[in-house]
Design an enzyme around this catalytic site. Structure first.
Site, PDB file in Angstrom:
ATOM      1  N   GLU A 150       0.826  -1.220   0.000  1.00 28.97           N
ATOM      2  CA  GLU A 150       0.000   0.000   0.000  1.00 28.97           C
ATOM      3  C   GLU A 150       0.857   1.265   0.000  1.00 28.97           C
ATOM      4  O   GLU A 150       0.823   2.062   0.949  1.00 28.97           O
ATOM      5  CB  GLU A 150      -0.968   0.000   1.179  1.00 28.97           C
ATOM      6  N   GLU A 304      -6.540  -7.704  -0.813  1.00 27.87           N
ATOM      7  CA  GLU A 304      -7.001  -7.794   0.580  1.00 27.87           C
ATOM      8  C   GLU A 304      -8.479  -7.450   0.639  1.00 27.87           C
ATOM      9  O   GLU A 304      -8.911  -6.477   0.022  1.00 27.87           O
ATOM     10  CB  GLU A 304      -6.288  -6.770   1.472  1.00 27.87           C
TER      11      GLU A 304
HETATM   12  C1  GAL Z   1      -4.450  -2.660   4.859  1.00 32.11           C
HETATM   13  C2  GAL Z   1      -3.025  -3.167   5.082  1.00 32.11           C
HETATM   14  C3  GAL Z   1      -3.007  -4.464   5.867  1.00 32.11           C
HETATM   15  C4  GAL Z   1      -3.957  -4.401   7.028  1.00 32.11           C
HETATM   16  C5  GAL Z   1      -5.335  -4.075   6.547  1.00 32.11           C
HETATM   17  C6  GAL Z   1      -6.384  -4.046   7.638  1.00 32.11           C
HETATM   18  O1  GAL Z   1      -4.426  -1.285   4.687  1.00 32.11           O
HETATM   19  O2  GAL Z   1      -2.375  -3.360   3.850  1.00 32.11           O
HETATM   20  O3  GAL Z   1      -1.684  -4.700   6.284  1.00 32.11           O
HETATM   21  O4  GAL Z   1      -3.517  -3.434   7.938  1.00 32.11           O
HETATM   22  O5  GAL Z   1      -5.313  -2.813   5.922  1.00 32.11           O
HETATM   23  O6  GAL Z   1      -7.656  -3.774   7.157  1.00 32.11           O
END
Ligand code: GAL
Ligand code: ZN
Length: 670
Positions: A150, A304
């Site tokens: 990110e 994710e």
């Molecule tokens: C994203 C990040 C992850 C985790 C996730 C939680 O922004 O890449 O490492 O923190 O959010 O929702």
């Protein structure tokens, strides 16, 4: 264009096994198999374990993780671990730590505490990536590189001395001379002229507003700086493993990173999808069409999503039954070939211990979340052979332009109510509601294949765009844009000759003044005849529009410019150009777009009751796979296009009218 992983839908998540004993890892392998996991992202935040002291690298644990994945046939999306430097590094090289606009130097103790222009950070990151790349180049588990994590998420901009020096260099490359910088930034005004390069600074905290072009250039520069970090790793990885695809997880509605610009450097687009609990289905759908559009329709990956609740919204309700499956299926319906979670096993300590995970604190496969994930995994495995090789084909392009985003939201500006992303979403919703396939692309994209191009709030017209849009309409295309568009050139200078500057001739109008409304003010759009007849609320913005060849489809209903045009249509060459001079209520945008689509010969995939979404993915040989998603809380009846279908999830034969329960999903192959 090459398609990586042509026969599979990737499924899995962020896997951080370093938090547990190896006994737990073995249990993880068993559970992953149960859940149909075929890929995990590893090593994302492991820098401190890999390099516990300067230049002393330890890869034994990562070796064991990689070997274990290979043994179990699970692909590694191997991260470069550069997103969070070890704590000793900020002691040895304090200037690694980023500085805010107000001049506060950040500390370590959370994550992403690095300045993207720090030479020390870049050198150390490069050295680490070199080590990882050489060590795992030939490892059988390695299937994809995950660069950093990110980019810009927590440090979207830094204002330190490293950045000031790099900014000057960037400006020298862009403008060559200080004179040209002065010209572009309009520094004659407010006594801002620069006589020495060393006096040029990042737009740090100032008594009044900073120079707009300086600010815009800083957005550009920071995007380039973050991308510079990406490119540094890219160069090393491409050298070590030319055939392993590169990705990084982009974000949704994230202003600092220009997705279309970065896409050129990425082999596979992936992004992190965390809708807020109240986000509607269209809002959740839109980023998919951006990510898919960024790479010419090539499948993207949701890198994710949360299996249930997150821990960083103001309140964090869990996902209700059916919601997770819907998020997964909607991703595939919009062209994704992968859905991964953050994270695999729920942390027992640390910042994210209350963030949901596939394996929850309780730890067994009997948990609600695990069962849902495993069931969806089984479904994706079933779909993969029929779906992975299919694509979405759209006849509508929605133009999204980071340059216009950066410039139109400059503050203080005409209105702090203007939100670029929201304006794009307004028009997206209208297409979504009609099941009309749309690619969201940049103004740089090839437009030849589209029948309709919609460019909300295209405030800045970059070189070549005016000619391109004119050419598109001349040859029979339909174009629509909205208020406050066409106003400035690439240096933020107002285009002379009256608004909407570069788009005046194409639109056949002249806007004498624009009128940003306060939240207490409103106007109306009045349409006297036709399907759209009626009065509609208009907020945020009004304009004093004169016709210069166009005709008025609608007029303002109130205030001193009542009776002046609010929506116009202009025949230009073989095509048509429309202009919407305000922010109308959604109901009007929906019907207007419906009508324009019909006139432009753009067909919906299917007419469905409200709340039911349909998309179509097509194979090279004309195979058609329909995704029918009942996003509503009601039972729904859907009449399918003629023909008989196989329901891929349960092998039923269906035709005619089908009934679906709330949040139910059908995947139908003709
Ligand atoms: C994203 C990040 C992850 C985790 C996730 C939680 O922004 O890449 O490492 O923190 O959010 O929702
Ligand atoms: Zn910096």
């Amino acid at each position: 264009m090459q398609q990586y992983f042509p026969d599979r839908i990737l499924y899995g998540g962020d896997y951080n096994p370093e938090q547990w004993s190896e006994e737990t890892w073995r249990e993880d392998m068993r559970l992953m198999k149960l859940a149909h996991v075929n890929m995990v992202s590893i090593n994302i935040f492991s820098w401190t374990l890999l390099e516990p002291e300067p230049h002393k690298y330890h890869f034994e644990q990562l070796d064991r993780i990689m070997d274990m994945l290979a043994e179990h046939g699970i692909y590694a999306d191997l991260a470069t671990a550069t997103a969070s430097p070890p704590t000793w590094m900020s002691r040895l090289y304090p200037s690694i730590l980023p500085v805010t606009q107000q001049g506060v130097r950040m500390s370590h103790g959370s994550r992403q505490h690095y300045c993207p222009n720090s030479p020390d950070y870049r050198r150390k990151a490069g050295a680490l990536v070199e080590q990882i790349a050489t060590r795992y180049a030939k490892h059988p588990a390695l299937k994809m590189w995950h660069l950093n994590n990110e980019y810009g998420c927590h440090t979207g901009a830094c204002y330190c001395e490293n950045c000031a020096a790099a900014f000057r260099k960037w400006l020298q490359e862009r403008y060559q001379t200080l004179d040209k910088v002065n010209q572009a930034w309009g520094t004659t005004f407010w006594s801002q002229r620069y006589y020495e390069w060393e006096d040029v600074l990042p737009p740090r905290a100032t008594p009044a507003q900073t120079n707009p072009t300086q600010t815009l250039d800083y957005w550009r520069f920071m995007n380039d700086s973050l991308r510079g970090c990406y490119e540094l790793e890219e160069e090393i990885l491409r050298r070590a493993t030319p055939s392993i695809p590169l990705t990084t997880n982009l974000m949704v509605a994230f202003k600092p990173v220009d997705v279309f610009d970065w896409a050129k450097h990425m082999d596979i687009i992936s992004f992190d999808m965390y809708p807020a609990p109240h986000d509607g289905a269209a809002q959740v759908a839109m980023p998919h069409d951006i990510m898919r559009g960024a790479k010419g329709g090539q499948p993207h990956i949701v890198m994710e999503m949360s299996p249930s609740q997150v821990n960083w919204q103001p309140q964090n309700p869990h996902k209700r039954p059916g919601q997770l499956r819907m998020h997964i299926m909607q991703s595939i319906a919009h062209g994704a070939n992968g859905a991964l979670f953050f994270q695999w096993r729920q942390s027992m300590a640390g910042a994210e211990k209350y963030h949901s995970a596939v394996v929850s604190h309780e730890g067994s496969e009997q948990n609600r979340i695990f069962k849902q994930v495993a069931q969806a995994g089984a479904e994706l495995a079933k779909l993969a052979p029929q779906v992975a090789n299919t694509r979405i084909h759209a006849k509508v392009a929605l133009l999204m332009d980071w340059q216009s985003w950066w410039s139109s939201e400059y503050q203080p500006g005409p209105s702090n109510q203007l939100r670029y992303y929201e304006q794009i979403l307004t028009y997206y919703k209208a297409l979504y509601a009609r099941n009309i396939a749309v690619d969201i692309v940049s103004p740089e994209a090839e437009l030849g294949e589209y029948k309709l191009v919609i460019a909300p709030l295209l405030h800045m017209i970059m070189p070549g765009v005016e000619q391109k849009l004119k050419g598109f309409v001349e040859q029979g295309g339909t174009f629509l844009t909205t208020f406050f568009s066409g106003i400035v050139d690439q240096n933020e200078h107002v285009i002379p000759g009256g608004y909407p500057g570069a788009l005046r001739e194409l639109l056949g109008i002249y806007v004498e003044e624009f009128d940003p409304l306060t939240p207490q003010m409103s106007n109306e759009v009045v349409i006297e005849e036709g399907e759209l007849r009626g009065r509609y609320a208009a907020t945020k913005w009004g304009e004093l529009v004169h016709l210069k060849g166009a005709q008025a489809l609608a007029r303002f209903g109130q205030d001193y410019y009542a009776q002046h045009p609010a929506i116009t249509e202009h025949s230009y060459g073989q095509g048509k150009a429309y202009y919407v001079a305000t922010h109308p209520e959604q109901r009007l945008v929906d019907t207007l777009i419906k009508q324009i689509c019909a006139q432009a010969g753009v067909e919906p995939v299917l007419d469905t009751p409200e709340g039911v979404e349909v998309t179509l993915r097509e194979g090279k040989h004309g195979e058609k796979v329909y995704f029918v998603l009942n996003q509503s809380k009601e039972r729904q009846q859907i009449t399918l296009p003629e023909g008989s279908y196989t329901s891929l999830l349960d092998e039923r034969k269906v035709q005619g009218t089908v009934e679906m329960g709330p949040l139910d999903v059908l995947v139908l192959k003709k």
